[in-house]
Design a protein around this motif. Structure first.
Motif, PDB file in Angstrom:
ATOM      1  N   PRO A   3       0.829  -1.210   0.000  1.00 49.59           N
ATOM      2  CA  PRO A   3       0.000   0.000   0.000  1.00 49.59           C
ATOM      3  C   PRO A   3       0.862   1.258   0.000  1.00 49.59           C
ATOM      4  O   PRO A   3       1.987   1.253   0.509  1.00 49.59           O
ATOM      5  CB  PRO A   3      -0.806  -0.117   1.294  1.00 49.59           C
ATOM      6  N   THR A   4       0.348   2.306  -0.580  1.00 47.30           N
ATOM      7  CA  THR A   4       1.046   3.592  -0.588  1.00 47.30           C
ATOM      8  C   THR A   4       0.420   4.507   0.457  1.00 47.30           C
ATOM      9  O   THR A   4      -0.787   4.504   0.666  1.00 47.30           O
ATOM     10  CB  THR A   4       0.964   4.270  -1.966  1.00 47.30           C
ATOM     11  N   PHE A   5       1.271   5.260   1.105  1.00 42.16           N
ATOM     12  CA  PHE A   5       0.848   6.168   2.166  1.00 42.16           C
ATOM     13  C   PHE A   5       1.358   7.567   1.863  1.00 42.16           C
ATOM     14  O   PHE A   5       2.509   7.731   1.461  1.00 42.16           O
ATOM     15  CB  PHE A   5       1.401   5.723   3.527  1.00 42.16           C
ATOM     16  N   GLY A   6       0.519   8.549   2.074  1.00 43.42           N
ATOM     17  CA  GLY A   6       0.905   9.936   1.891  1.00 43.42           C
ATOM     18  C   GLY A   6       0.694  10.709   3.173  1.00 43.42           C
ATOM     19  O   GLY A   6       0.268  10.158   4.183  1.00 43.42           O
ATOM     20  N   TYR A  34       9.501  22.466   9.085  1.00 44.01           N
ATOM     21  CA  TYR A  34      10.476  21.695   8.311  1.00 44.01           C
ATOM     22  C   TYR A  34      10.705  20.325   8.940  1.00 44.01           C
ATOM     23  O   TYR A  34      10.875  19.332   8.237  1.00 44.01           O
ATOM     24  CB  TYR A  34      11.788  22.473   8.197  1.00 44.01           C
ATOM     25  N   SER A  35      10.673  20.248  10.261  1.00 38.68           N
ATOM     26  CA  SER A  35      10.858  18.970  10.952  1.00 38.68           C
ATOM     27  C   SER A  35       9.744  17.992  10.604  1.00 38.68           C
ATOM     28  O   SER A  35       9.992  16.797  10.431  1.00 38.68           O
ATOM     29  CB  SER A  35      10.918  19.183  12.462  1.00 38.68           C
ATOM     30  N   ALA A  40       8.162  13.148   7.470  1.00 38.48           N
ATOM     31  CA  ALA A  40       7.270  12.489   6.511  1.00 38.48           C
ATOM     32  C   ALA A  40       8.052  11.945   5.325  1.00 38.48           C
ATOM     33  O   ALA A  40       7.829  10.812   4.879  1.00 38.48           O
ATOM     34  CB  ALA A  40       6.191  13.467   6.041  1.00 38.48           C
ATOM     35  N   VAL A  41       8.986  12.722   4.821  1.00 41.02           N
ATOM     36  CA  VAL A  41       9.808  12.284   3.690  1.00 41.02           C
ATOM     37  C   VAL A  41      10.695  11.116   4.104  1.00 41.02           C
ATOM     38  O   VAL A  41      10.800  10.116   3.384  1.00 41.02           O
ATOM     39  CB  VAL A  41      10.646  13.462   3.137  1.00 41.02           C
ATOM     40  N   PRO A  47       2.550  11.021  -1.838  1.00 41.00           N
ATOM     41  CA  PRO A  47       3.082  12.370  -1.801  1.00 41.00           C
ATOM     42  C   PRO A  47       2.990  12.981  -0.407  1.00 41.00           C
ATOM     43  O   PRO A  47       2.205  12.557   0.427  1.00 41.00           O
ATOM     44  CB  PRO A  47       2.186  13.133  -2.768  1.00 41.00           C
ATOM     45  N   VAL A  48       3.828  13.980  -0.199  1.00 38.04           N
ATOM     46  CA  VAL A  48       3.748  14.806   1.003  1.00 38.04           C
ATOM     47  C   VAL A  48       3.173  16.140   0.553  1.00 38.04           C
ATOM     48  O   VAL A  48       3.745  16.817  -0.309  1.00 38.04           O
ATOM     49  CB  VAL A  48       5.125  14.987   1.671  1.00 38.04           C
TER      50      VAL A  48
END
Length: 98
Positions: A3-6, A34-35, A40-41, A47-48
């Protein structure tokens, strides 16, 4: 199939009690938001999406080179739910979970 998670990061708050935008306060030499983006990245979310309020270009400049989509919530003054709707709509159809 994996599964993909964003992620939808809400950054359109008014910070009325703080009196200034708290997400731009420094944490470790960088703006606080930014943290969140970096975490998340690093977690492999894609996508973020960062939902901005009155100055999306400022966020875009600060995140230049990061795999993040900065989107504007033109109705951000109406409350957090409007930013959540914008973020989720940008994730819709692109992820299995957000």
């Amino acid at each position: 199939m994996t599964p993909t998670f964003g992620a939808a990061i809400l950054a359109a708050g008014l910070s009325t009690r703080m009196g200034r935008p708290k997400l731009w306060l420094p944490l470790g030499g960088r703006p606080l938001f930014y943290s969140c983006v970096e975490a998340a990245v690093a977690a492999g979310l894609s996508p973020v999406i960062l939902v901005a309020g009155d100055d999306p270009e400022r966020f875009r400049r600060a995140l230049d080179g990061m795999p993040v989509e900065v989107v504007e919530n033109p109705d951000y003054r109406s409350g957090m739910s409007s930013s959540l709707k914008v973020g989720l709509s940008r994730l819709s159809g692109r992820v299995d979970a957000g």
